[in-house]
Enzyme design. Structure first.
Site, PDB file in Angstrom:
ATOM      1  CB  CYS A  89      -0.930   0.007   1.211  1.00 27.89           C
ATOM      2  SG  CYS A  89      -2.283  -1.198   1.094  1.00 27.89           S
ATOM      3  CG  HIS A  93      -4.839   1.808   4.471  1.00 22.84           C
ATOM      4  ND1 HIS A  93      -3.628   2.438   4.648  1.00 22.84           N
ATOM      5  CD2 HIS A  93      -4.554   0.632   3.852  1.00 22.84           C
ATOM      6  CE1 HIS A  93      -2.654   1.673   4.177  1.00 22.84           C
ATOM      7  NE2 HIS A  93      -3.189   0.572   3.685  1.00 22.84           N
TER       8      HIS A  93
END
Length: 215
Positions: A143, A167
């Site tokens: 990520c 997120h």
């Protein structure tokens, strides 16, 4: 018509689904605030994820890029403030790569800040009745790799496209297998993402009209 590129990941770490893709795929081809949303799945693989993302940016020339990923254990929608120039993987990616203390971009800056209006987006998501906050770390797995790489690509190419990372928690069916962890339904996440996109597009338009830059 303006285009918004929104990305999400395939499942990883023995999960059968990734909540980011379960939500993001349902936004594909939607029209939000006058812009067409295009959804793209990224492999949960160092390097390859960025190749896929950068190729999509070059093909689509979007107004806005929002990457979305799973953060199991978090309790709300978290908008990332910063991506750092390090890959340091607790687990292997989906191709078995597990870099330790390796830069995302050799010789690149230590970090990049999101160019999305993250506080305005958080406030709008909260007003929609969905928990949200600003996060100060995107971690050091794929990520963060994607967030840093996205912002580096936009910066190096002189691209006025704005970008950042969001997120999201587990889905309820995932949380059921991880005792004590929080979850949000895909429908709730979709509403949060639609809200975030609309705010980012509106802020971009306000900035263009005023001739300034909005943070």
């Amino acid at each position: 018509m303006k285009t918004v590129l929104i990305t999400a990941f395939e499942p990883f770490e023995n999960e059968t689904v990734n909540p980011s893709w379960e939500a993001v795929r349902q936004l594909d081809q939607h029209i939000i605030a006058g812009a067409k949303v295009v959804a793209k799945q990224l492999p949960c693989v160092f390097g390859q994820s960025l190749d896929t993302l950068c190729s999509a940016i070059e093909n689509l020339q979007p107004e806005l890029v929002i990457a979305v990923g799973q953060a199991g254990g978090r309790v709300d929608i978290t908008l990332e403030r910063i991506g750092i120039n390090v890959d340091d993987a607790r687990i292997a990616d989906n191709h078995g790569n597990q870099p330790v203390d390796v830069p995302v971009v050799t010789g690149g800056p230590a970090a990049y800040f999101s160019t999305l209006p993250i506080k305005a987006m958080v406030e709008a998501i909260r007003q929609a009745g969905i928990p949200a906050s600003v996060s100060q770390t995107a971690g050091t797995f794929v990520c963060n790799h994607v967030m840093y790489g996205l912002l580096h690509h936009l910066q190096q190419n002189g691209n006025r496209t704005r970008g950042g990372f969001i997120h999201i928690p587990y889905l309820p069916e995932q949380a059921a297998r991880h005792a004590g962890t929080a979850s949000l339904s895909a429908e709730t996440v979709i509403t949060a993402l639609e809200t975030a996109i609309a705010v980012a597009l509106r802020t971009e338009e306000d900035s263009r009209i005023s001739g300034g830059t909005t943070h």
